[in-house]
Structures are given as structure tokens and as C-alpha cells.
Design a protein around this motif. Structure first.
Motif, PDB file in Angstrom:
ATOM      1  N   SER A  86       0.608  -1.126   0.007  1.00 36.22           N
ATOM      2  CA  SER A  86      -0.121  -0.002  -0.109  1.00 36.22           C
ATOM      3  C   SER A  86       0.913   1.351  -0.075  1.00 36.22           C
ATOM      4  CB  SER A  86      -0.820   0.056   1.170  1.00 36.22           C
ATOM      5  OG  SER A  86      -0.208   0.348   2.430  1.00 36.22           O
ATOM      6  N   VAL A  87       0.404   2.409  -0.357  1.00 30.35           N
ATOM      7  CA  VAL A  87       1.180   3.697  -0.368  1.00 30.35           C
ATOM      8  C   VAL A  87       1.558   3.690   0.916  1.00 30.35           C
ATOM      9  CG1 VAL A  87       0.954   6.216  -0.767  1.00 30.35           C
ATOM     10  CG2 VAL A  87      -0.321   4.336  -2.111  1.00 30.35           C
ATOM     11  N   THR A  88       0.919   3.479   2.014  1.00 32.73           N
ATOM     12  CA  THR A  88       1.160   3.733   3.531  1.00 32.73           C
ATOM     13  C   THR A  88       2.489   3.170   3.803  1.00 32.73           C
ATOM     14  OG1 THR A  88      -1.219   4.133   4.087  1.00 32.73           O
ATOM     15  CG2 THR A  88       0.301   3.795   5.832  1.00 32.73           C
ATOM     16  N   LYS A  89       2.266   1.612   3.382  1.00 35.45           N
ATOM     17  CA  LYS A  89       3.516   1.026   3.876  1.00 35.45           C
ATOM     18  C   LYS A  89       4.663   1.396   2.790  1.00 35.45           C
ATOM     19  CE  LYS A  89       1.282  -3.383   4.994  1.00 35.45           C
ATOM     20  NZ  LYS A  89       1.197  -4.889   4.555  1.00 35.45           N
ATOM     21  N   ILE A  90       4.757   1.872   1.896  1.00 35.73           N
ATOM     22  CA  ILE A  90       5.755   2.246   1.034  1.00 35.73           C
ATOM     23  C   ILE A  90       6.327   3.583   1.539  1.00 35.73           C
ATOM     24  CG2 ILE A  90       6.532   3.520  -1.265  1.00 35.73           C
ATOM     25  CD1 ILE A  90       4.637   1.547  -2.494  1.00 35.73           C
ATOM     26  N   LEU A  91       5.638   4.515   1.941  1.00 40.58           N
ATOM     27  CA  LEU A  91       5.802   5.759   2.733  1.00 40.58           C
ATOM     28  C   LEU A  91       6.561   5.541   3.884  1.00 40.58           C
ATOM     29  CD1 LEU A  91       2.812   8.269   1.919  1.00 40.58           C
ATOM     30  CD2 LEU A  91       5.278   8.391   0.864  1.00 40.58           C
ATOM     31  N   HIS A  92       6.039   4.721   4.822  1.00 38.44           N
ATOM     32  CA  HIS A  92       6.637   4.245   6.070  1.00 38.44           C
ATOM     33  C   HIS A  92       7.967   3.838   5.877  1.00 38.44           C
ATOM     34  CE1 HIS A  92       6.818   3.222   9.955  1.00 38.44           C
ATOM     35  NE2 HIS A  92       7.157   1.774   9.807  1.00 38.44           N
ATOM     36  N   SER A  93       8.112   2.714   4.906  1.00 42.29           N
ATOM     37  CA  SER A  93       9.553   2.335   4.621  1.00 42.29           C
ATOM     38  C   SER A  93      10.480   3.393   4.244  1.00 42.29           C
ATOM     39  CB  SER A  93       9.358   1.363   3.457  1.00 42.29           C
ATOM     40  OG  SER A  93      10.598   0.824   3.251  1.00 42.29           O
ATOM     41  N   LEU A  94       9.982   4.085   3.466  1.00 44.93           N
ATOM     42  CA  LEU A  94      10.921   5.266   2.940  1.00 44.93           C
ATOM     43  C   LEU A  94      11.381   6.382   4.105  1.00 44.93           C
ATOM     44  CD1 LEU A  94       9.293   6.748  -0.361  1.00 44.93           C
ATOM     45  CD2 LEU A  94      11.428   5.193  -0.030  1.00 44.93           C
ATOM     46  N   LEU A  95      10.210   6.260   5.015  1.00 48.39           N
ATOM     47  CA  LEU A  95      10.704   7.425   6.148  1.00 48.39           C
ATOM     48  C   LEU A  95      11.579   6.490   7.171  1.00 48.39           C
ATOM     49  CD1 LEU A  95       7.087   9.179   6.770  1.00 48.39           C
ATOM     50  CD2 LEU A  95       9.238  10.070   5.700  1.00 48.39           C
ATOM     51  N   ARG A 154      19.174   5.735   8.178  1.00 51.10           N
ATOM     52  CA  ARG A 154      20.447   6.223   7.461  1.00 51.10           C
ATOM     53  C   ARG A 154      21.049   7.492   8.263  1.00 51.10           C
ATOM     54  NH1 ARG A 154      17.791   4.961   2.684  1.00 51.10           N
ATOM     55  NH2 ARG A 154      17.432   7.102   2.313  1.00 51.10           N
ATOM     56  N   ALA A 155      20.009   8.573   8.683  1.00 53.25           N
ATOM     57  CA  ALA A 155      20.627   9.756   9.282  1.00 53.25           C
ATOM     58  C   ALA A 155      21.147   9.369  10.495  1.00 53.25           C
ATOM     59  CB  ALA A 155      19.144  10.517   9.207  1.00 53.25           C
ATOM     60  N   VAL A 156      20.454   8.721  11.295  1.00 53.64           N
ATOM     61  CA  VAL A 156      20.954   8.350  12.734  1.00 53.64           C
ATOM     62  C   VAL A 156      22.519   7.681  12.566  1.00 53.64           C
ATOM     63  CG1 VAL A 156      20.945   6.811  14.679  1.00 53.64           C
ATOM     64  CG2 VAL A 156      18.813   7.992  13.888  1.00 53.64           C
ATOM     65  N   LYS A 157      22.691   6.728  11.550  1.00 49.23           N
ATOM     66  CA  LYS A 157      24.023   6.156  11.047  1.00 49.23           C
ATOM     67  C   LYS A 157      24.959   7.403  10.745  1.00 49.23           C
ATOM     68  CE  LYS A 157      26.322   2.623   8.467  1.00 49.23           C
ATOM     69  NZ  LYS A 157      26.126   1.837   7.659  1.00 49.23           N
ATOM     70  N   GLN A 158      24.433   8.084   9.917  1.00 45.07           N
ATOM     71  CA  GLN A 158      25.391   9.058   9.325  1.00 45.07           C
ATOM     72  C   GLN A 158      25.772  10.220  10.684  1.00 45.07           C
ATOM     73  OE1 GLN A 158      23.498  10.940   6.153  1.00 45.07           O
ATOM     74  NE2 GLN A 158      24.331   9.744   4.648  1.00 45.07           N
ATOM     75  N   MET A 159      24.976  10.419  11.476  1.00 48.44           N
ATOM     76  CA  MET A 159      25.165  11.312  12.651  1.00 48.44           C
ATOM     77  C   MET A 159      26.154  10.711  13.343  1.00 48.44           C
ATOM     78  SD  MET A 159      21.235  12.416  13.517  1.00 48.44           S
ATOM     79  CE  MET A 159      21.629  12.926  15.197  1.00 48.44           C
ATOM     80  N   ASN A 200      16.732  16.653  17.209  1.00 48.37           N
ATOM     81  CA  ASN A 200      16.754  16.034  18.849  1.00 48.37           C
ATOM     82  C   ASN A 200      15.534  15.158  19.032  1.00 48.37           C
ATOM     83  OD1 ASN A 200      19.273  16.641  19.156  1.00 48.37           O
ATOM     84  ND2 ASN A 200      18.504  18.591  20.305  1.00 48.37           N
ATOM     85  N   ILE A 201      14.133  15.713  18.524  1.00 54.54           N
ATOM     86  CA  ILE A 201      12.998  15.047  18.543  1.00 54.54           C
ATOM     87  C   ILE A 201      13.003  13.736  18.015  1.00 54.54           C
ATOM     88  CG2 ILE A 201      10.582  15.404  18.273  1.00 54.54           C
ATOM     89  CD1 ILE A 201      10.876  18.364  19.176  1.00 54.54           C
ATOM     90  N   GLU A 202      13.449  13.798  16.735  1.00 60.38           N
ATOM     91  CA  GLU A 202      13.358  12.642  15.907  1.00 60.38           C
ATOM     92  C   GLU A 202      14.241  11.530  16.247  1.00 60.38           C
ATOM     93  OE1 GLU A 202      11.141  11.946  13.525  1.00 60.38           O
ATOM     94  OE2 GLU A 202      10.066  13.563  14.046  1.00 60.38           O
ATOM     95  N   THR A 203      15.380  11.768  16.886  1.00 59.96           N
ATOM     96  CA  THR A 203      16.560  10.794  17.095  1.00 59.96           C
ATOM     97  C   THR A 203      16.314  10.459  18.720  1.00 59.96           C
ATOM     98  OG1 THR A 203      18.035  12.738  17.454  1.00 59.96           O
ATOM     99  CG2 THR A 203      18.031  11.701  15.510  1.00 59.96           C
ATOM    100  N   SER A 204      15.861  11.153  19.627  1.00 57.94           N
ATOM    101  CA  SER A 204      15.845  10.882  20.920  1.00 57.94           C
ATOM    102  C   SER A 204      14.432  11.090  21.571  1.00 57.94           C
ATOM    103  CB  SER A 204      16.910  11.275  21.725  1.00 57.94           C
ATOM    104  OG  SER A 204      17.147  12.550  21.642  1.00 57.94           O
ATOM    105  N   PRO A 205      13.245  10.659  21.020  1.00 61.79           N
ATOM    106  CA  PRO A 205      11.962  11.149  21.733  1.00 61.79           C
ATOM    107  C   PRO A 205      11.802  11.099  22.945  1.00 61.79           C
ATOM    108  CG  PRO A 205      11.630   9.177  20.167  1.00 61.79           C
ATOM    109  CD  PRO A 205      13.143   9.524  20.096  1.00 61.79           C
ATOM    110  N   HIS A 206      12.196   9.902  23.480  1.00 55.94           N
ATOM    111  CA  HIS A 206      12.053   9.591  25.027  1.00 55.94           C
ATOM    112  C   HIS A 206      12.782  10.837  25.543  1.00 55.94           C
ATOM    113  CE1 HIS A 206      10.040   6.205  24.060  1.00 55.94           C
ATOM    114  NE2 HIS A 206      11.162   5.708  23.471  1.00 55.94           N
ATOM    115  N   GLN A 207      14.009  11.312  25.590  1.00 59.21           N
ATOM    116  CA  GLN A 207      14.499  12.088  26.309  1.00 59.21           C
ATOM    117  C   GLN A 207      13.884  13.543  26.101  1.00 59.21           C
ATOM    118  OE1 GLN A 207      17.267  11.849  28.275  1.00 59.21           O
ATOM    119  NE2 GLN A 207      17.194  13.659  28.741  1.00 59.21           N
ATOM    120  N   ILE A 208      13.708  13.996  24.947  1.00 54.69           N
ATOM    121  CA  ILE A 208      12.880  15.122  24.650  1.00 54.69           C
ATOM    122  C   ILE A 208      11.538  15.331  25.645  1.00 54.69           C
ATOM    123  CG2 ILE A 208      11.410  16.514  23.020  1.00 54.69           C
ATOM    124  CD1 ILE A 208      14.702  16.476  22.814  1.00 54.69           C
TER     125      ILE A 208
END
Length: 114
Positions: A3-12, A18-23, A70-78
Motif C-alpha cells: 500500500s502507499v502507506t507501507k511504501i511511505l513508512h518504509s521510505l521514512l 540512515r540519518a542516525v547512522k550518518q550522525m 533531537n525530537i526525531e532521534t531521541s523522543p524519550h529524552q525530549i
């Protein structure tokens, strides 16, 4: 078929991973110059905020973007920090001094226990 939802979720989530790994890998502190186009209303808002804070517009935007990351990478701490900030704002808005804050915490703690 996906479904479109699954595809978008997979992309996000893939981009997030990848972003966390690059950070983690890209911790050399180098800065990259980036330009963005702001709507006139957004620019006016950012200018007013930056003037109030005594910082440049680019610093103000940087603070906002860093906060979102920060919110995206550590939501519990925020969430924990946000709750603390809310409590402190509540005390300050009612003019409660630090010593009174401590007394309030002790009273609230004793009520919760028993």
C-alpha cells in the motif's frame, strides 16, 4: 502489492535509520553552508524571534532545526525534558521561588506515596 502507506513508512524509516547512522559517523564538527528560501511571513517571524533572543536569524533557524532532529532521534529524552520544562514554567509563571518549588515537590511526593 504494498500500500502507499507501507511504501511511505518504509521510505521514512529507512531515511531515519540512515540519518542516525550518518550522525554517528559524521561527528567531525564540520559545518556546511546551506541556503533556504523563507516565506515573507516566516522570515518576519524568524527576524522578530532572533531580535528578541539577541541572535542572528540563521542561529535561530539552526536552533529550531536542531530541536527537530533531537525530537526525531531521541523522543524519550525530549519528552522527559519537556515535562521538566513545563513544570518549571508552571512554577515560574506563578511566581514560586526555588525554595517553595522544593517544598511543593515534597508535598506532591508525600501525597503520591500515600
Amino acid at each position: 502489492m504494498h500500500s502507499v502507506t507501507k511504501i511511505l513508512h518504509s521510505l521514512l524509516t529507512g531515511g531515519h535509520d540512515r540519518a542516525v547512522k550518518q550522525m554517528e559517523e559524521d561527528d567531525d564538527g564540520r559545518k556546511e553552508v546551506t541556503s533556504i528560501r523563507l516565506k515573507p511571513q516566516t522570515r518576519a517571524y524568524q527576524q522578530a524571534q532572533s531580535e528578541t533572543l539577541g541572535i542572528s536569524v540563521s542561529q535561530c533557524i539552526n536552533i529550531i532545526v536542531d530541536g527537530v532532529v533531537n525530537i526525531e532521534t531521541s523522543p524519550h529524552q525530549i519528552h522527559i525534558e519537556t515535562m521538566y520544562d513545563r513544570l518549571m514554567l508552571l512554577f515560574e509563571s506563578h511566581g514560586i521561588e526555588p525554595l517553595q518549588m522544593r517544598r511543593s515537590w515534597l508535598v506532591m511526593g508525600s501525597r503520591c506515596r500515600g
